[in-house]
Design a protein around this motif. Structure first.
Motif, short mmCIF file in Angstrom:
data_model
loop_
_atom_site.label_atom_id
_atom_site.label_comp_id
_atom_site.label_asym_id
_atom_site.label_seq_id
_atom_site.Cartn_x
_atom_site.Cartn_y
_atom_site.Cartn_z
N ALA A 69 0.82 -1.21 0.00
CA ALA A 69 0.00 0.00 0.00
C ALA A 69 0.86 1.26 0.00
O ALA A 69 0.54 2.26 -0.66
CB ALA A 69 -0.94 -0.02 1.20
N LYS A 70 1.96 1.23 0.74
CA LYS A 70 2.83 2.39 0.83
C LYS A 70 3.53 2.70 -0.50
O LYS A 70 3.89 3.86 -0.76
CB LYS A 70 3.86 2.18 1.94
CG LYS A 70 3.27 2.26 3.34
CD LYS A 70 2.64 3.62 3.55
CE LYS A 70 1.90 3.73 4.84
NZ LYS A 70 1.21 5.04 4.97
N GLU A 71 3.72 1.68 -1.31
CA GLU A 71 4.36 1.91 -2.61
C GLU A 71 3.54 2.84 -3.50
O GLU A 71 4.08 3.50 -4.39
CB GLU A 71 4.60 0.58 -3.32
CG GLU A 71 5.70 -0.26 -2.69
CD GLU A 71 5.90 -1.58 -3.41
OE1 GLU A 71 5.17 -1.83 -4.41
OE2 GLU A 71 6.78 -2.36 -2.99
N VAL A 72 2.21 2.89 -3.28
CA VAL A 72 1.36 3.77 -4.09
C VAL A 72 0.89 4.98 -3.28
O VAL A 72 0.04 5.73 -3.74
CB VAL A 72 0.15 2.99 -4.65
CG1 VAL A 72 0.61 1.85 -5.56
CG2 VAL A 72 -0.75 2.47 -3.54
N GLY A 73 1.44 5.15 -2.09
CA GLY A 73 1.13 6.33 -1.29
C GLY A 73 -0.20 6.32 -0.57
O GLY A 73 -0.69 7.37 -0.15
N ALA A 74 -0.80 5.14 -0.39
CA ALA A 74 -2.09 5.05 0.30
C ALA A 74 -1.90 5.15 1.81
O ALA A 74 -0.88 4.71 2.37
CB ALA A 74 -2.78 3.74 -0.05
N LEU A 75 -2.88 5.73 2.49
CA LEU A 75 -2.93 5.70 3.94
C LEU A 75 -3.42 4.32 4.38
O LEU A 75 -4.32 3.75 3.76
CB LEU A 75 -3.88 6.76 4.48
CG LEU A 75 -3.46 8.22 4.32
CD1 LEU A 75 -4.60 9.13 4.79
CD2 LEU A 75 -2.19 8.51 5.11
N VAL A 76 -2.85 3.80 5.44
CA VAL A 76 -3.22 2.48 5.94
C VAL A 76 -3.90 2.62 7.30
O VAL A 76 -3.32 3.17 8.24
CB VAL A 76 -2.00 1.55 6.05
CG1 VAL A 76 -2.38 0.23 6.69
CG2 VAL A 76 -1.37 1.33 4.68
N VAL A 77 -5.13 2.12 7.37
CA VAL A 77 -5.92 2.14 8.60
C VAL A 77 -6.13 0.70 9.05
O VAL A 77 -6.70 -0.10 8.30
CB VAL A 77 -7.27 2.85 8.40
CG1 VAL A 77 -8.04 2.92 9.72
CG2 VAL A 77 -7.08 4.24 7.82
N VAL A 78 -5.69 0.37 10.26
CA VAL A 78 -5.73 -1.01 10.73
C VAL A 78 -6.72 -1.15 11.88
O VAL A 78 -6.66 -0.41 12.87
CB VAL A 78 -4.33 -1.48 11.19
CG1 VAL A 78 -4.40 -2.89 11.78
CG2 VAL A 78 -3.35 -1.44 10.03
#
Length: 407
Positions: A187-196
């Motif tokens: 996800a970080k490779e495309v710049g997305a925020l990650v909500v867990v």
């Protein structure tokens, strides 16, 4: 009352700390198998709550007298304990009412539009689906036939440049843990925020938010020996500073005029009104209790109990386990459908009233996922540190007797 000094290898030593284990239903001692919903509470946690109410139960951060400052300091110490537990900083820990509120704060505060893409998992809890329905366009990661996440499809979704990726660390239906490291990195490779959503995992395993590069993380106290009405939102400081507060009122402002106001610094700008002070102090006691037991023991017990549940279920031809992969990273949560029984309300009631067994039936607040795999309700058993292997044996023996009679 027993004081646990370090990691224990004798589960019997802690059972006396849980009075709920000794309650009876019609003469039967209760067997509690619904810890994925909420855990039983140790006396140490309850005493911490009572200490607050039986003392000078002052508010926090509302003045300068001694008792108020004493309670305020204890309240903030719990914030530090939580930060240490997950590897964050104190100003990145927001106290909320539960994980559901935490996830709503994030979805509301990001100011998404209906054109913004949010990627969700199909087995997410409703609390990690509904807030995103309301503010963005949601697409789901497909699962393989074996129920593993399809990483090729995940890459396809990521190629659409989603604003947010929503991950559930441990499913409340299957008890299976997600490989957060791999999926967050993608996800970080495309710049997305990650909500867990970590509501089911934090009680059993340590999570390092820094090492995993998690942007936002949510969990609840009541699933880890704490009281109801308390939850935690972790957010990276730079992201919390950009987030729009969900609620406005006293306690979250530094200065107010008739036509304007200045927000307090994080995390207090998200904590409007008087918080659940007693609950936070009780949560602190629960965290202390878990540390005394030791998370290594807790994680090991969770794994062993989950494997044992699966093995017992697979011995019964009338059961269909939701995601029975033997090699999955599994904890002590297991959901099953029963052939020929779509509605399990009566079965759950019989287990309770005739055998003293407390477990969950229904769609488990994950209805789209459960409905895609079964024709009706499932029954779920889930355990925690006080759950014994003999409790699992008793459940399946009782289930055999009931199903034989009902079918």
């Amino acid at each position: 009352m027993l004081e646990i000094k370090t990691e224990i290898n004798c589960q019997e030593a802690l059972l006396a700390d849980f009075p709920g284990l000794y309650k009876e239903v019609d003469g039967k001692q209760c067997v509690y198998l619904d810890s994925a919903s909420t855990t039983l509470k140790p006396t140490q946690m309850v005493e911490a709550v009572c200490d607050y109410y039986l003392g000078i139960s002052a508010n926090i951060h509302r003045g300068k007298y001694f008792s108020l400052e004493d309670v305020s300091n204890k309240f903030e110490q719990v914030r530090s304990k939580i930060a240490n537990l997950i590897g964050g900083s104190g100003n990145e820990i927001v106290f909320v009412s539960n994980a559901t509120e935490a996830l709503n704060i994030v979805s509301h505060g990001l100011n998404l539009s209906k054109d913004d893409l949010v990627v969700c998992l199909p087995f997410s809890h409703h609390s990690h689906l509904l807030p995103w329905f309301d503010c963005a366009k949601v697409e789901y990661l497909q699962l393989k036939a074996c129920q593993n996440p399809d990483l090729e499809h995940y890459a396809t979704l990521l190629a659409k440049n989603p604003k947010v990726v929503c991950l559930t660390h441990c499913s409340n239906v299957t008890g299976i843990y997600l490989d957060l490291e791999v999926m967050i990195a993608m996800a970080k490779e495309v710049g997305a925020l990650v909500v867990v959503d970590a509501a089911q995992s934090i009680p059993h395993r340590r999570i390092d938010v820094r090492a995993l590069n998690i942007d936002f993380l949510a969990f609840s106290a009541h699933k880890m020996l704490g009281p109801t009405g308390v939850g935690v939102l972790y957010g990276k400081a730079e992201l919390l500073n950009q987030l729009k507060p969900l609620k406005l009122g006293g306690g979250m402002v530094d200065w107010v005029e008739f036509s304007s106001f200045n927000l307090r610094k994080i995390p207090h700008r998200f904590e409007a009104g008087t918080p659940n002070i007693s609950g936070v102090l009780g949560f602190g006691a629960a965290i202390d209790y878990l540390h005394k037991i030791g998370f290594n023991w807790i994680e090991q017990h969770d794994r062993e109990l989950g494997s044992y549940m699966l093995a017992k279920a697979m011995q019964r031809s009338y059961l269909r386990v939701v995601d029975p992969r033997p090699d999955a990273d599994r904890g002590a949560v297991l959901s099953m459908s029963i052939e020929g029984m779509n509605n399990l309300d009566d079965l759950a009631r019989y287990l309770s009233d005739s055998f003293g067994i407390m477990c969950r039936n229904g769609h488990l607040c994950a209805q789209p996922y459960v409905s895609s795999l079964t024709s009706g309700q499932v029954i779920r058993i889930s355990g925690y540190i006080y759950t014994r292997f003999q409790d699992i044996d008793y459940f399946f023996d009782s289930l055999d007797e009931l199903v034989s009679a009902l079918l």
